[in-house]
Design an enzyme around this catalytic site. Structure first.
Site, short mmCIF file in Angstrom:
data_model
loop_
_atom_site.label_atom_id
_atom_site.label_comp_id
_atom_site.label_asym_id
_atom_site.label_seq_id
_atom_site.Cartn_x
_atom_site.Cartn_y
_atom_site.Cartn_z
N ARG A 1 -3.79 -10.14 4.45
CA ARG A 1 -3.68 -10.57 4.88
C ARG A 1 -3.12 -11.82 5.78
O ARG A 1 -3.39 -12.78 6.78
CB ARG A 1 -4.50 -11.86 4.26
CG ARG A 1 -6.17 -11.07 3.55
CD ARG A 1 -6.58 -12.11 2.42
NE ARG A 1 -8.01 -11.49 2.28
CZ ARG A 1 -8.85 -11.86 1.77
NH1 ARG A 1 -9.04 -13.11 2.43
NH2 ARG A 1 -9.95 -11.38 1.90
N VAL B 1 4.30 -5.71 -5.19
CA VAL B 1 5.28 -5.89 -3.70
C VAL B 1 5.47 -7.44 -3.27
O VAL B 1 4.89 -7.54 -2.54
CB VAL B 1 5.19 -4.43 -2.91
CG1 VAL B 1 6.64 -4.48 -1.83
CG2 VAL B 1 4.77 -3.25 -3.97
N HIS C 1 0.60 -1.01 -0.07
CA HIS C 1 0.08 0.06 0.28
C HIS C 1 0.91 0.84 0.22
O HIS C 1 1.02 1.95 -0.46
CB HIS C 1 -0.89 0.30 1.12
CG HIS C 1 -2.32 -0.86 1.74
ND1 HIS C 1 -1.49 -1.43 2.66
CD2 HIS C 1 -2.55 -0.92 0.55
CE1 HIS C 1 -3.00 -3.38 2.75
NE2 HIS C 1 -3.84 -2.72 1.11
#
Ligand code: PAF
Length: 284
Positions: free
Chosen positions: A193, A182, A40
């Protein structure tokens, strides 16, 4: 350092963004469900480089979960997420409550969108209604933020194709920027997760990307069908992993590829314990 704003109200968000548009500033947007990881943050860093102002939404969207316990177990830690976002230069975090995004009626009646078949394969087959929920929330978020550019990871390859279709059909005019996966040093694709995996499971789960990287070495010698069968049996031979699907698909239509002459990706979903992991590899 610029102080990041944390906004939970839709009206406040609208007001701030209108003032940016009035000044002709570019806005980059990264929609997330929080539990942020390096993947992210890479999207946010790119947004910060390419835009005057970067908005990140942190919202665990209930309408895209077809499994209640998955929704309940989804990791949530807004304080940690906000600290990470401040460090990478995010300008504003939008973290609404469910009631700010949905009426009770919207939560109980499924939203429907015409996907032209993109939702009938892979994730769509195993997670009915999932992509309707994704389009429902991302269309609301795009309407609120009206970003210049929006950033999505290629790990959710099918989601990316569906967002592109939504953006084009609904004439939203957002530039969709696809960013590479990534990976952890072991090769495991980064995912929120992964937090639910034990250290032993993390090691086992790294087998997924190893099998995917190896399968590429058979292209173009073996047919897509042969490579698919090879991946299926290799994954199922790893103790602790349970394959849900592996498909070699055309990158645009997402339909099963017949030959390597078309541009293809291999998309996989695997359970490691009760944690469902996905990964993608470019094949041809
Ligand atoms: O990829 C995700 O995290 C979610 O599907 C998204 C795009 C934030 C919509 O809830």
């Amino acid at each position: 350092m610029v102080i990041m704003q944390l906004v939970t109200s839709v009206d406040e968000l609208r007001e701030i963004l209108q003032s940016l548009r009035d000044k002709q500033l570019t806005v980059g947007f990264v929609p997330t469900m929080g539990a942020l990881h390096e993947g992210h943050l890479t999207l946010v860093q790119r947004s910060v480089r390419e835009n005057d102002f970067s908005v990140v939404s942190v919202f665990v969207n209930p309408t895209q979960f077809n499994n209640k316990s998955d929704l309940e177990k989804y990791p949530r830690n807004l304080t940690r997420d906000a600290e990470l976002l401040q460090k990478v230069g995010c300008s504003l975090v939008f973290a609404p409550e469910v009631a700010a995004m949905y009426t009770p009626d919207e939560l109980s009646n499924p939203f429907e969108f015409d996907f032209a078949g993109l939702d009938q394969v892979m994730e769509g087959r195993f997670r009915p209604g999932h992509f309707n929920g994704v389009v429902q929330v991302v269309s609301k978020l795009f309407n609120l933020v009206q970003p210049t550019r929006a950033y999505f990871g290629e790990k959710d390859f099918q989601q990316l194709a569906i967002i592109r279709r939504m953006n084009s059909v609904l004439k939203m005019g957002v530039e969709i920027v696809a960013c590479p996966i990534v990976r952890e040093p072991s090769g495991l694709a980064m995912s929120s997760r992964n937090e639910r995996l034990t250290s032993q499971q993390r090691e086992i789960a790294s087998g997924i990307s190893k099998v995917l990287f190896e399968c590429r070495t058979f292209v173009p010698g073996k047919s897509p069908f042969e490579v698919k069968s090879w991946v299926e049996s290799r994954i199922n031979s790893i103790e602790g992993l349970r394959l849900e699907y592996f498909e070699i698909a055309n990158i645009t239509t997402l339909q099963t590829a017949e030959s390597w002459d078309e541009p293809t990706v291999g998309c996989i979903a695997v359970f490691c314990g009760d944690v469902r992991l996905i990964d993608v590899i470019q094949c041809s």
